[in-house]
Design a protein around this motif. Structure first.
Motif, mmCIF file in Angstrom:
data_model
loop_
_atom_site.group_PDB
_atom_site.id
_atom_site.type_symbol
_atom_site.label_atom_id
_atom_site.label_comp_id
_atom_site.label_asym_id
_atom_site.label_seq_id
_atom_site.Cartn_x
_atom_site.Cartn_y
_atom_site.Cartn_z
ATOM 1 N N LYS A 5 22.960 55.384 -30.352
ATOM 2 C CA LYS A 5 21.163 55.002 -31.105
ATOM 3 C C LYS A 5 20.772 56.121 -31.394
ATOM 4 C CE LYS A 5 21.336 49.924 -27.837
ATOM 5 N NZ LYS A 5 22.598 50.001 -29.416
ATOM 6 N N LEU A 6 20.722 56.157 -32.898
ATOM 7 C CA LEU A 6 19.957 57.440 -32.767
ATOM 8 C C LEU A 6 19.206 57.620 -34.711
ATOM 9 C CD1 LEU A 6 22.477 60.935 -32.765
ATOM 10 C CD2 LEU A 6 20.692 60.246 -31.226
ATOM 11 N N ARG A 7 19.018 58.558 -34.841
ATOM 12 C CA ARG A 7 18.482 58.294 -36.710
ATOM 13 C C ARG A 7 19.331 57.191 -37.374
ATOM 14 N NH1 ARG A 7 15.717 61.982 -39.468
ATOM 15 N NH2 ARG A 7 16.162 63.614 -38.193
ATOM 16 N N PRO A 8 18.086 55.650 -37.632
ATOM 17 C CA PRO A 8 19.076 55.086 -38.302
ATOM 18 C C PRO A 8 18.620 55.244 -40.194
ATOM 19 C CG PRO A 8 16.794 54.295 -38.027
ATOM 20 C CD PRO A 8 17.186 55.773 -37.144
ATOM 21 N N PHE A 9 19.909 55.246 -41.117
ATOM 22 C CA PHE A 9 20.029 55.459 -41.995
ATOM 23 C C PHE A 9 20.167 53.771 -43.085
ATOM 24 C CE2 PHE A 9 21.698 58.956 -39.613
ATOM 25 C CZ PHE A 9 21.350 60.138 -40.767
ATOM 26 N N PRO A 10 20.170 54.037 -43.461
ATOM 27 C CA PRO A 10 19.669 52.714 -44.789
ATOM 28 C C PRO A 10 21.046 52.229 -45.259
ATOM 29 C CG PRO A 10 18.329 54.342 -46.449
ATOM 30 C CD PRO A 10 18.906 55.228 -44.951
ATOM 31 N N ASP A 11 22.214 53.048 -45.402
ATOM 32 C CA ASP A 11 23.515 53.281 -45.407
ATOM 33 C C ASP A 11 23.788 54.440 -45.553
ATOM 34 O OD1 ASP A 11 22.840 54.967 -47.491
ATOM 35 O OD2 ASP A 11 21.710 53.329 -49.182
ATOM 36 N N THR A 12 25.760 54.408 -45.906
ATOM 37 C CA THR A 12 26.400 55.692 -45.276
ATOM 38 C C THR A 12 26.233 56.537 -46.201
ATOM 39 O OG1 THR A 12 28.319 53.725 -45.896
ATOM 40 C CG2 THR A 12 28.330 54.147 -43.863
ATOM 41 N N THR A 13 25.697 56.309 -47.371
ATOM 42 C CA THR A 13 25.464 57.599 -48.469
ATOM 43 C C THR A 13 24.546 58.524 -47.704
ATOM 44 O OG1 THR A 13 26.888 56.364 -50.645
ATOM 45 C CG2 THR A 13 24.740 57.892 -50.873
ATOM 46 N N ASN A 84 32.506 50.858 -44.125
ATOM 47 C CA ASN A 84 33.229 51.350 -43.930
ATOM 48 C C ASN A 84 34.480 53.278 -43.754
ATOM 49 O OD1 ASN A 84 33.800 47.683 -42.367
ATOM 50 N ND2 ASN A 84 34.398 48.129 -44.388
ATOM 51 N N PHE A 85 33.914 52.990 -45.253
ATOM 52 C CA PHE A 85 34.422 54.137 -45.421
ATOM 53 C C PHE A 85 33.669 54.700 -46.720
ATOM 54 C CE2 PHE A 85 38.413 51.325 -44.299
ATOM 55 C CZ PHE A 85 38.449 52.689 -43.512
ATOM 56 N N GLY A 86 34.049 56.246 -46.329
ATOM 57 C CA GLY A 86 32.958 57.226 -47.442
ATOM 58 C C GLY A 86 34.186 58.283 -47.735
ATOM 59 N N THR A 87 33.516 58.841 -49.430
ATOM 60 C CA THR A 87 34.540 60.394 -49.739
ATOM 61 C C THR A 87 33.448 60.855 -50.563
ATOM 62 O OG1 THR A 87 34.750 58.977 -51.479
ATOM 63 C CG2 THR A 87 36.679 58.902 -49.759
ATOM 64 N N VAL A 88 33.772 62.377 -49.414
ATOM 65 C CA VAL A 88 32.668 63.331 -50.513
ATOM 66 C C VAL A 88 33.009 64.449 -50.746
ATOM 67 C CG1 VAL A 88 30.734 64.929 -49.798
ATOM 68 C CG2 VAL A 88 30.852 63.470 -48.361
ATOM 69 N N MET A 89 33.052 64.426 -52.281
ATOM 70 C CA MET A 89 33.622 66.111 -52.769
ATOM 71 C C MET A 89 33.006 66.751 -53.276
ATOM 72 S SD MET A 89 36.579 63.303 -55.588
ATOM 73 C CE MET A 89 37.464 64.638 -56.044
ATOM 74 N N GLY A 90 33.473 67.898 -53.703
ATOM 75 C CA GLY A 90 32.455 69.433 -53.846
ATOM 76 C C GLY A 90 33.183 69.822 -53.574
ATOM 77 N N VAL A 109 37.062 62.153 -46.467
ATOM 78 C CA VAL A 109 37.324 61.597 -46.046
ATOM 79 C C VAL A 109 36.232 60.827 -44.244
ATOM 80 C CG1 VAL A 109 38.841 59.926 -45.617
ATOM 81 C CG2 VAL A 109 39.106 61.326 -47.495
ATOM 82 N N TRP A 110 35.594 59.759 -44.314
ATOM 83 C CA TRP A 110 35.180 59.190 -43.481
ATOM 84 C C TRP A 110 35.226 57.732 -43.309
ATOM 85 C CZ3 TRP A 110 32.082 62.256 -40.266
ATOM 86 C CH2 TRP A 110 31.794 63.662 -40.771
ATOM 87 N N ARG A 111 34.974 57.640 -41.375
ATOM 88 C CA ARG A 111 35.906 56.158 -41.267
ATOM 89 C C ARG A 111 34.116 55.591 -40.551
ATOM 90 N NH1 ARG A 111 37.494 52.512 -37.395
ATOM 91 N NH2 ARG A 111 38.708 54.613 -36.514
ATOM 92 N N PHE A 112 33.028 54.485 -40.644
ATOM 93 C CA PHE A 112 32.329 54.164 -40.163
ATOM 94 C C PHE A 112 32.299 52.632 -39.302
ATOM 95 C CE2 PHE A 112 31.434 56.391 -44.262
ATOM 96 C CZ PHE A 112 30.711 56.965 -43.490
ATOM 97 N N GLU A 113 31.594 52.653 -38.488
ATOM 98 C CA GLU A 113 31.928 51.746 -36.990
ATOM 99 C C GLU A 113 29.689 51.330 -37.009
ATOM 100 O OE1 GLU A 113 34.091 50.642 -34.358
ATOM 101 O OE2 GLU A 113 35.378 51.260 -35.327
ATOM 102 N N GLY A 114 29.246 49.753 -37.793
ATOM 103 C CA GLY A 114 27.986 50.008 -37.609
ATOM 104 C C GLY A 114 27.004 50.878 -37.690
ATOM 105 N N GLY A 115 27.149 51.402 -39.130
ATOM 106 C CA GLY A 115 26.544 52.977 -39.581
ATOM 107 C C GLY A 115 26.762 54.302 -39.480
ATOM 108 N N TRP A 116 27.929 54.108 -38.528
ATOM 109 C CA TRP A 116 27.466 56.040 -37.480
ATOM 110 C C TRP A 116 29.142 56.236 -37.939
ATOM 111 C CZ3 TRP A 116 24.199 57.534 -36.623
ATOM 112 C CH2 TRP A 116 22.307 56.603 -36.119
ATOM 113 N N ALA A 117 29.193 57.238 -38.249
ATOM 114 C CA ALA A 117 30.627 57.905 -38.268
ATOM 115 C C ALA A 117 31.572 58.132 -36.558
ATOM 116 C CB ALA A 117 30.790 59.758 -38.668
#
Length: 137
Positions: A5-13, A84-90, A109-117
């Motif tokens: 229960k830390l910093r809230p983010f509006p979305d996974t992006t 649920n998932f995220g990808t970051v390319m760079g 590549v990331w997997r999320f639950e409840g807004g957390w990695a």
């Protein structure tokens, strides 16, 4: 899994943008039970198992930052994420005296639950080159 229960983010992006600005923030966005599959996992036989837990993930990221003399930059080119998932390319960039500047394309590549990695796969075009560069060769 235990979700912090830390910093809230509006979305996974937003979470991913925040993290990639400074990888030392991983403990702020990750579950206590995160699994981290390192980019060099297949450079050995057998493959390295994933790191388990936020402390291990934080130590890994801190180690990468230190090994690059705090010059590590994750130059993000694109992010695609949902709840649920995220990808970051760079391009992973770093400099070190006596070594050629490093620039290696990556895809996290990331997997999320409840807004957390809760799980992360590091992927680099040439993880062996990065490993050699870190050793100063």
């Amino acid at each position: 899994m235990t979700i912090p229960k830390l910093r809230p983010f509006p979305d996974t992006t937003s979470l991913l943008r925040y993290l990639y600005e400074d990888l030392s923030r991983i403990s702020e966005v990750a579950s206590q039970d995160i699994l981290l599959h390192t980019a060099d996992r297949d450079l050995t036989s057998p493959s390295k198992p994933p790191l388990r837990g936020v402390n291990a993930a934080q130590a890994h990221e801190d180690g990468l930052i230190a090994a690059t003399g705090k010059t590590l930059v994750m130059d993000v080119q694109s992010i695609a994420a949902n709840e649920n998932f995220g990808t970051v390319m760079g391009v992973l960039r770093a400099t070190k005296p006596g070594c050629e500047d490093l620039a290696i394309p990556f895809c996290g590549v990331w997997r999320f639950e409840g807004g957390w990695a809760v799980e992360h796969w590091e992927n680099a075009v040439d993880p062996g080159r990065f490993a050699v560069w870190l050793q100063g060769q």
